[in-house]
Design a protein around this motif. Structure first.
Motif, PDB file in Angstrom:
ATOM      1  N   PRO A 171       5.077   0.514  26.055  1.00  0.00           N
ATOM      2  CA  PRO A 171       4.658  -0.851  25.685  1.00  0.00           C
ATOM      3  C   PRO A 171       3.593  -0.859  24.595  1.00  0.00           C
ATOM      4  N   GLY A 172       2.621   0.051  24.690  1.00  0.00           N
ATOM      5  CA  GLY A 172       1.596   0.142  23.666  1.00  0.00           C
ATOM      6  C   GLY A 172       2.150   0.643  22.342  1.00  0.00           C
ATOM      7  N   VAL A 173       3.091   1.601  22.415  1.00  0.00           N
ATOM      8  CA  VAL A 173       3.707   2.131  21.199  1.00  0.00           C
ATOM      9  C   VAL A 173       4.482   1.035  20.475  1.00  0.00           C
ATOM     10  N   VAL A 174       5.263   0.271  21.224  1.00  0.00           N
ATOM     11  CA  VAL A 174       6.055  -0.802  20.613  1.00  0.00           C
ATOM     12  C   VAL A 174       5.147  -1.863  20.011  1.00  0.00           C
ATOM     13  N   SER A 175       4.087  -2.225  20.745  1.00  0.00           N
ATOM     14  CA  SER A 175       3.132  -3.201  20.203  1.00  0.00           C
ATOM     15  C   SER A 175       2.514  -2.686  18.918  1.00  0.00           C
ATOM     16  N   GLY A 176       2.147  -1.412  18.904  1.00  0.00           N
ATOM     17  CA  GLY A 176       1.559  -0.822  17.712  1.00  0.00           C
ATOM     18  C   GLY A 176       2.528  -0.795  16.544  1.00  0.00           C
ATOM     19  N   LEU A 177       3.776  -0.457  16.823  1.00  0.00           N
ATOM     20  CA  LEU A 177       4.788  -0.423  15.766  1.00  0.00           C
ATOM     21  C   LEU A 177       4.960  -1.803  15.128  1.00  0.00           C
ATOM     22  N   ILE A 178       5.003  -2.823  15.966  1.00  0.00           N
ATOM     23  CA  ILE A 178       5.177  -4.184  15.450  1.00  0.00           C
ATOM     24  C   ILE A 178       3.939  -4.632  14.678  1.00  0.00           C
ATOM     25  N   MET A 179       2.757  -4.340  15.220  1.00  0.00           N
ATOM     26  CA  MET A 179       1.526  -4.796  14.600  1.00  0.00           C
ATOM     27  C   MET A 179       1.246  -4.101  13.272  1.00  0.00           C
ATOM     28  N   VAL A 180       1.810  -2.920  13.070  1.00  0.00           N
ATOM     29  CA  VAL A 180       1.652  -2.218  11.796  1.00  0.00           C
ATOM     30  C   VAL A 180       2.778  -2.575  10.836  1.00  0.00           C
ATOM     31  N   PHE A 181       4.015  -2.608  11.340  1.00  0.00           N
ATOM     32  CA  PHE A 181       5.165  -2.821  10.459  1.00  0.00           C
ATOM     33  C   PHE A 181       5.146  -4.207   9.823  1.00  0.00           C
ATOM     34  N   MET A 182       4.777  -5.219  10.581  1.00  0.00           N
ATOM     35  CA  MET A 182       4.833  -6.582  10.054  1.00  0.00           C
ATOM     36  C   MET A 182       3.889  -6.809   8.879  1.00  0.00           C
ATOM     37  N   PRO A 183       2.599  -6.479   8.989  1.00  0.00           N
ATOM     38  CA  PRO A 183       1.740  -6.660   7.798  1.00  0.00           C
ATOM     39  C   PRO A 183       2.087  -5.697   6.673  1.00  0.00           C
ATOM     40  N   ALA A 184       2.630  -4.519   7.024  1.00  0.00           N
ATOM     41  CA  ALA A 184       3.001  -3.551   5.985  1.00  0.00           C
ATOM     42  C   ALA A 184       4.172  -4.053   5.152  1.00  0.00           C
ATOM     43  N   VAL A 185       5.159  -4.670   5.797  1.00  0.00           N
ATOM     44  CA  VAL A 185       6.341  -5.122   5.068  1.00  0.00           C
ATOM     45  C   VAL A 185       6.052  -6.373   4.241  1.00  0.00           C
ATOM     46  N   SER A 186       4.974  -7.079   4.568  1.00  0.00           N
ATOM     47  CA  SER A 186       4.680  -8.337   3.869  1.00  0.00           C
ATOM     48  C   SER A 186       3.440  -8.264   2.988  1.00  0.00           C
ATOM     49  N   THR A 187       2.813  -7.096   2.899  1.00  0.00           N
ATOM     50  CA  THR A 187       1.583  -6.992   2.115  1.00  0.00           C
ATOM     51  C   THR A 187       1.853  -7.163   0.621  1.00  0.00           C
ATOM     52  N   PHE A 188       0.862  -7.653  -0.081  1.00  0.00           N
ATOM     53  CA  PHE A 188       0.968  -7.738  -1.543  1.00  0.00           C
ATOM     54  C   PHE A 188      -0.311  -7.262  -2.227  1.00  0.00           C
ATOM     55  N   VAL A 189      -1.434  -7.301  -1.526  1.00  0.00           N
ATOM     56  CA  VAL A 189      -2.695  -6.854  -2.115  1.00  0.00           C
ATOM     57  C   VAL A 189      -2.674  -5.346  -2.339  1.00  0.00           C
ATOM     58  N   ILE A 190      -2.235  -4.589  -1.335  1.00  0.00           N
ATOM     59  CA  ILE A 190      -2.229  -3.128  -1.444  1.00  0.00           C
ATOM     60  C   ILE A 190      -1.290  -2.670  -2.545  1.00  0.00           C
ATOM     61  N   SER A 191      -0.098  -3.239  -2.586  1.00  0.00           N
ATOM     62  CA  SER A 191       0.866  -2.843  -3.615  1.00  0.00           C
ATOM     63  C   SER A 191       0.418  -3.273  -4.997  1.00  0.00           C
ATOM     64  N   ASP A 192      -0.320  -4.389  -5.084  1.00  0.00           N
ATOM     65  CA  ASP A 192      -0.847  -4.841  -6.374  1.00  0.00           C
ATOM     66  C   ASP A 192      -1.918  -3.890  -6.904  1.00  0.00           C
ATOM     67  N   LEU A 193      -2.867  -3.534  -6.039  1.00  0.00           N
ATOM     68  CA  LEU A 193      -4.006  -2.738  -6.476  1.00  0.00           C
ATOM     69  C   LEU A 193      -3.678  -1.249  -6.568  1.00  0.00           C
ATOM     70  N   LEU A 194      -3.128  -0.686  -5.496  1.00  0.00           N
ATOM     71  CA  LEU A 194      -2.855   0.754  -5.484  1.00  0.00           C
ATOM     72  C   LEU A 194      -1.526   1.094  -6.149  1.00  0.00           C
ATOM     73  N   GLY A 195      -0.611   0.121  -6.186  1.00  0.00           N
ATOM     74  CA  GLY A 195       0.667   0.360  -6.856  1.00  0.00           C
ATOM     75  C   GLY A 195       0.655  -0.061  -8.308  1.00  0.00           C
ATOM     76  N   GLY A 196      -0.392  -0.758  -8.720  1.00  0.00           N
ATOM     77  CA  GLY A 196      -0.516  -1.163 -10.099  1.00  0.00           C
ATOM     78  C   GLY A 196       0.563  -2.108 -10.581  1.00  0.00           C
ATOM     79  N   GLY A 197       1.163  -2.853  -9.649  1.00  0.00           N
ATOM     80  CA  GLY A 197       2.234  -3.770 -10.028  1.00  0.00           C
ATOM     81  C   GLY A 197       3.565  -3.089 -10.262  1.00  0.00           C
ATOM     82  N   GLN A 198       3.605  -1.756 -10.110  1.00  0.00           N
ATOM     83  CA  GLN A 198       4.852  -1.029 -10.327  1.00  0.00           C
ATOM     84  C   GLN A 198       5.678  -0.904  -9.052  1.00  0.00           C
ATOM     85  N   THR A 199       5.044  -1.113  -7.912  1.00  0.00           N
ATOM     86  CA  THR A 199       5.731  -1.064  -6.621  1.00  0.00           C
ATOM     87  C   THR A 199       5.792  -2.484  -6.074  1.00  0.00           C
TER      88      THR A 199
END
Length: 278
Positions: A200-228
C-alpha cells in the motif's frame, strides 16, 4: 449546530476552486478556435483528434517514459531509506524524517535553480571531476533528459519515502519473527513478508511521484533548457504562447484522465491491502 452547516465552507471551496475550473476546462476542450484565438462555443472533437498527431503522441510518450524512469529511481533509492528510518529509534527517526521534509519548505524554483548551478559547465560537479583528473573537459550535465530525470528524483523523492515509511513503521514485527523462526532467510523474509505488506505504501509512493513527474514543466524548462518538452510544457505553451486554450484544455483533460486512472489503481490496492499513506 447542524453538522451539515460545518461542511459548507469545504463545499464552497471545492466548488469554486475545483469543480467550476474543471467544468470550464471541459467546455473549452470541446470548443472551436477562431483564427485569432477566440473561443467559439461550437461542439467539436478536433482538439482531441489533434492530440493524436505523432508530434504530440511523442510528447506523451516522452513524458510517461521520463516519469516512469524517475519514479523507478525514487523507488529504488527511497525504499531502502524508508526501511532504515523505520528501524531506527524514535528520536533518530524524527530527525531523519525532518531532513526529508525540510527541503520541501524551500521554494521549488530555488531548489531547481540550485541544481542548475551544480550541473553547469563551470559548476561544482564538473570542477570537482576536473580537479580529480577524471575528466579534462566539462561534461554536458545540463539541458538533457538525464538532468530532467535527476531534478525529478531530487524533488519528488520525499513523496516516495514518506508513504513507504508510514507503512513499514506500523508493520507487525511478530510476522517477521515468525518467518525467521520458520527458517526463512533475510531475502525470503523481505520478498514474502515485508515487501507484500508494504505494497500500500509503495503504490501510494508510485502515484505520488509519477503524477507530478508526468505533469511537471518547471524542471524540464530549467534543467532541460526547453529541449525536453513534456506534457506540462505543452499545456503551458498552448495557454501562454499559442493562445490555443481549447487544445490546451483538451491536453489537460487527457492528463486528468491519466491521473484518475492512477488514483483508481492506488485506491484498489489500498482497499485490498488496507493502509497507505493516509
Amino acid at each position: 449546530m447542524n453538522k451539515k452547516w460545518l461542511s459548507i465552507p469545504y463545499a464552497l471551496w471545492s466548488l469554486i476552486f475545483s469543480i467550476i475550473p474543471i467544468i470550464i476546462i471541459t467546455i473549452y476542450s470541446f470548443c472551436k478556435r477562431s483564427p485569432y484565438g477566440k473561443i467559439i462555443y461550437e461542439f467539436t472533437l478536433d482538439n482531441y483528434k489533434q492530440f493524436l498527431e505523432p508530434i504530440y503522441l511523442n510528447v506523451l510518450w516522452r513524458s510517461i517514459l521520463l516519469a516512469a524512469i524517475s519514479t523507478t529511481a525514487c523507488l529504488v533509492i527511497g525504499y531502502p531509506m524508508a526501511m532504515i528510518i523505520s528501524k531506527t529509534s524514535i528520536k533518530k527517526r524524527n530527525v531523519l524524517i525532518m531532513l526529508f521534509v525540510v527541503p520541501l519548505w524551500t521554494n521549488f524554483l530555488l531548489r531547481t535553480y540550485a541544481w542548475m548551478v551544480l550541473l553547469r559547465d563551470q559548476g561544482a560537479i564538473n570542477q570537482f571531476l576536473i580537479y580529480l583528473g577524471i575528466i579534462k573537459e566539462p561534461l554536458q550535465l545540463l539541458y538533457n533528459p538525464g538532468a530532467v530525470v535527476m531534478g525529478m528524483v531530487y524533488n519528488f523523492l520525499p513523496f516516495m519515502v514518506l508513504p513507504i515509511y508510514s507503512v513499514l513503521s506500523k508493520m507487525d514485527n511478530s510476522l517477521v519473527e515468525a518467518a525467521q523462526d520458520l527458517g526463512a532467510t533475510s531475502g525470503e523474509v523481505f520478498r514474502k513478508v515485508i515487501f507484500p505488506l508494504s505494497m500500500p505504501g509503495v503504490v501510494s509512493g508510485l502515484i505520488m511521484v509519477f503524477m507530478p513527474a508526468v505533469s511537471t514543466f518547471v524542471i524540464s524548462d530549467l534543467l532541460g533548457g526547453g529541449q525536453t518538452v513534456l506534457l506540462g510544457n505543452l499545456i503551458q505553451n498552448q495557454f501562454l504562447v499559442a493562445r490555443n486554450w481549447q487544445f490546451g484544455s483538451a491536453i489537460s483533460m487527457i492528463m486528468m484522465v491519466l491521473i484518475l486512472i492512477a488514483i483508481r489503481i492506488s485506491s484498489k490496492y489500498q482497499d485490498e491491502e488496507g493502509g497507505g499513506l493516509w
